[in-house]
Motif scaffolding. Sequence first.
Motif, PDB file in Angstrom:
ATOM      1  N   UNK A  23     -14.898  94.864  28.599  1.00  0.00           N
ATOM      2  CA  UNK A  23     -15.638  96.127  28.547  1.00  0.00           C
ATOM      3  C   UNK A  23     -15.879  96.531  27.098  1.00  0.00           C
ATOM      4  N   UNK A  24     -17.046  97.104  26.859  1.00  0.00           N
ATOM      5  CA  UNK A  24     -17.392  97.600  25.532  1.00  0.00           C
ATOM      6  C   UNK A  24     -17.551  99.113  25.595  1.00  0.00           C
ATOM      7  N   UNK A  25     -16.851  99.794  24.729  1.00  0.00           N
ATOM      8  CA  UNK A  25     -16.934 101.246  24.666  1.00  0.00           C
ATOM      9  C   UNK A  25     -18.314 101.656  24.156  1.00  0.00           C
ATOM     10  N   UNK A  26     -18.942 102.595  24.852  1.00  0.00           N
ATOM     11  CA  UNK A  26     -20.297 103.012  24.511  1.00  0.00           C
ATOM     12  C   UNK A  26     -20.383 104.464  24.036  1.00  0.00           C
ATOM     13  N   UNK A 397     -19.356  99.694  29.022  1.00  0.00           N
ATOM     14  CA  UNK A 397     -20.326  98.767  29.600  1.00  0.00           C
ATOM     15  C   UNK A 397     -19.701  97.395  29.712  1.00  0.00           C
ATOM     16  N   UNK A 398     -19.941  96.726  30.840  1.00  0.00           N
ATOM     17  CA  UNK A 398     -19.462  95.363  30.995  1.00  0.00           C
ATOM     18  C   UNK A 398     -20.144  94.458  29.983  1.00  0.00           C
ATOM     19  N   UNK A 399     -19.370  93.621  29.315  1.00  0.00           N
ATOM     20  CA  UNK A 399     -19.918  92.739  28.287  1.00  0.00           C
ATOM     21  C   UNK A 399     -20.900  91.731  28.863  1.00  0.00           C
ATOM     22  N   UNK A 400     -20.813  91.457  30.159  1.00  0.00           N
ATOM     23  CA  UNK A 400     -21.645  90.415  30.766  1.00  0.00           C
ATOM     24  C   UNK A 400     -23.050  90.892  31.109  1.00  0.00           C
ATOM     25  N   UNK A 401     -23.348  92.187  30.922  1.00  0.00           N
ATOM     26  CA  UNK A 401     -24.692  92.675  31.236  1.00  0.00           C
ATOM     27  C   UNK A 401     -25.686  92.035  30.283  1.00  0.00           C
ATOM     28  N   UNK A 446     -34.051 101.491  41.962  1.00  0.00           N
ATOM     29  CA  UNK A 446     -34.167 101.031  40.587  1.00  0.00           C
ATOM     30  C   UNK A 446     -33.450 101.948  39.611  1.00  0.00           C
ATOM     31  N   UNK A 447     -33.512 103.256  39.869  1.00  0.00           N
ATOM     32  CA  UNK A 447     -32.820 104.203  38.995  1.00  0.00           C
ATOM     33  C   UNK A 447     -31.309 104.074  39.120  1.00  0.00           C
ATOM     34  N   UNK A 448     -30.827 103.878  40.339  1.00  0.00           N
ATOM     35  CA  UNK A 448     -29.394 103.685  40.541  1.00  0.00           C
ATOM     36  C   UNK A 448     -28.928 102.402  39.873  1.00  0.00           C
ATOM     37  N   UNK A 449     -29.765 101.375  39.926  1.00  0.00           N
ATOM     38  CA  UNK A 449     -29.388 100.069  39.366  1.00  0.00           C
ATOM     39  C   UNK A 449     -29.180 100.151  37.851  1.00  0.00           C
ATOM     40  N   UNK A 450     -29.849 101.099  37.194  1.00  0.00           N
ATOM     41  CA  UNK A 450     -29.665 101.250  35.744  1.00  0.00           C
ATOM     42  C   UNK A 450     -28.204 101.490  35.384  1.00  0.00           C
ATOM     43  N   UNK A 451     -27.443 102.062  36.326  1.00  0.00           N
ATOM     44  CA  UNK A 451     -26.044 102.394  36.040  1.00  0.00           C
ATOM     45  C   UNK A 451     -25.088 101.256  36.351  1.00  0.00           C
ATOM     46  N   UNK A 452     -25.592 100.148  36.884  1.00  0.00           N
ATOM     47  CA  UNK A 452     -24.733  99.015  37.207  1.00  0.00           C
ATOM     48  C   UNK A 452     -24.027  98.505  35.947  1.00  0.00           C
ATOM     49  N   UNK A 453     -22.760  98.193  36.088  1.00  0.00           N
ATOM     50  CA  UNK A 453     -22.021  97.617  34.985  1.00  0.00           C
ATOM     51  C   UNK A 453     -21.466  98.631  34.002  1.00  0.00           C
ATOM     52  N   UNK A 454     -21.643  99.922  34.291  1.00  0.00           N
ATOM     53  CA  UNK A 454     -21.101 100.974  33.429  1.00  0.00           C
ATOM     54  C   UNK A 454     -19.939 101.667  34.133  1.00  0.00           C
ATOM     55  N   UNK A 486     -19.901 104.291  36.863  1.00  0.00           N
ATOM     56  CA  UNK A 486     -20.707 105.443  36.446  1.00  0.00           C
ATOM     57  C   UNK A 486     -21.439 106.044  37.637  1.00  0.00           C
ATOM     58  N   UNK A 487     -21.938 105.192  38.531  1.00  0.00           N
ATOM     59  CA  UNK A 487     -22.656 105.703  39.705  1.00  0.00           C
ATOM     60  C   UNK A 487     -21.741 106.550  40.584  1.00  0.00           C
ATOM     61  N   UNK A 488     -20.493 106.095  40.795  1.00  0.00           N
ATOM     62  CA  UNK A 488     -19.558 106.861  41.622  1.00  0.00           C
ATOM     63  C   UNK A 488     -19.170 108.162  40.938  1.00  0.00           C
TER      64      UNK A 488
END
Length: 524
Positions: A23-26, A397-401, A446-454, A486-488
């Motif tokens: 994980x990378x701190x954002x 953020x997940x580093x793999x994004x 699509x808007x929800x997907x923006x938060x994937x991996x956070x 982030x979504x939850x």
Amino acid sequence: MTTLVPRAPYTDDELRKLYPTGLELQLVQVLMRHGERTPVSARFQNAGLRAFWPYCASVRQMKSTILASGGDLADDNRANANAPFHTMEWKRRLEAFGENDEPVVAKGPNGELDDICDMGSLTDIGRQSTSRLGLRLRQLYVDRLQFLPPSLTTSDILYLRSTPVPRALESLHQTFTAIYPPSAREPDETGRLPVPTILTRAPNDETLYPNDGNCRRFAALSRAFAQRTAERWNATEEMEYLNKLYGKWMPSNSPRVAVDSRPRLSGIMDTINSTLAHGPETRLPNEFYDKKGREIIEKIGVEEWFSGYKESREYRMLGIGGLLGDIVGRMVGSVEQSTADGQYELPKKTGPGNGHIKFGLSGCHDTTLAAVLASLGAFNTDLWPPYTSHIAIEMFRKSSIPAAESGPSTVPSRSSWWNTLFTSASAPGTPPAGIGRTPTTVLTPGEVKKMDGYYVRLRYNDEPVTIPGCKAPGNHLEGDESFCTLAAFKSIVDKFTPQNWRQQCRVKAPLPALPEGEPEPAGY
């Protein structure tokens, strides 16, 4: 509890577990309670406690900004940007009523005239403890995690805000200056150091604390929960115990200690905690520091002030929902901007024009911190937040994004990102641009997907916090429930984010019957 005793710095093993390599701190947003202060009103002078305390050496070195003589105003009656302003230094003394209402200079316990604090003032000890908090934050985010730059070249990466209460603003000054002292700020080509912008609001727009003074509906709900607490506790054995301890010092017009006595039970606790944080010259009789008595008074105080957040969605919404909505808005706004810019790698050196806020610091109060935690279902204690307590709300953020497929990176103009970011700060209840304040239930896939991996993680006084609604499968990082997706997290906060705080504060509907259980549990 009165003064925070910080835990030892994280060991290397603890740091690796708290900040895993995947994980990378954002973004970090810190809510901090002000430091040690004097009581907000004078109480128990009949017990030998002086009204005025000599713990504010800063009043010997007051400074005010003065428009110099000859500083002409422009046609619009405003000083231009290059108008000659100077600093006036002065010393403050307090004046008070004498025995016959004559004016007298306020004195400390030993006749001191200088260094006298006003009611509710940040003391020298409070300044010291908030500076130490800043040093701990710098050690973590600058020295060990290397998330923030060691030397500040621009204040654009910062979001600094305070309530209009002087002790909160002064605590923010102390903490920020410890994170970035003048020696850690790089001058520009003119030799001027970066000047931080600190945001404040008018009192009637303030949402950085539960604003019962300017939100009529919240004030009515608050009184109802306080009355329920009084009905539950005033005739109990615990209250009798407190009366045996403090009763002889209660005033004749309110001789019994009670939740709703005068002073209120919470006011008695305020004086006890303030005196414990300072020197022997401003102490109460020993009975006030009885261990069992202090446990009882804190337990009842926590119920009176914070049970509403655990039980009522409306209470959460009006009391602290605006603040949490703003915090989520900044997180999601950061994600949206990263997606638009294609900038996923943190810059080695952050300079003007990057346009990404990385660190927020807000000077606030005990009622802010407890309200945030209780509204998220994570305030599971009978202990009042100590002075200089803080909540660090961290987004990862997940580093793999993979990098965004949006073409070459573009840097927005300074005015565009600044204006977008602070839409909500200038107009409470108005959703900011983007999806930050838009309820998750109406977002497109699509808007929800923006938060994937956070992911979002809270630390309260350096200890990770787990939110109940984040424990569900798919709502947290695998193997660690304290990392909420982030979504939850946004979905949880959405449920009590006001859409028009001012209007909702004016609602005159009858108060609901207060629940004995939790029909609207927090944190889900």
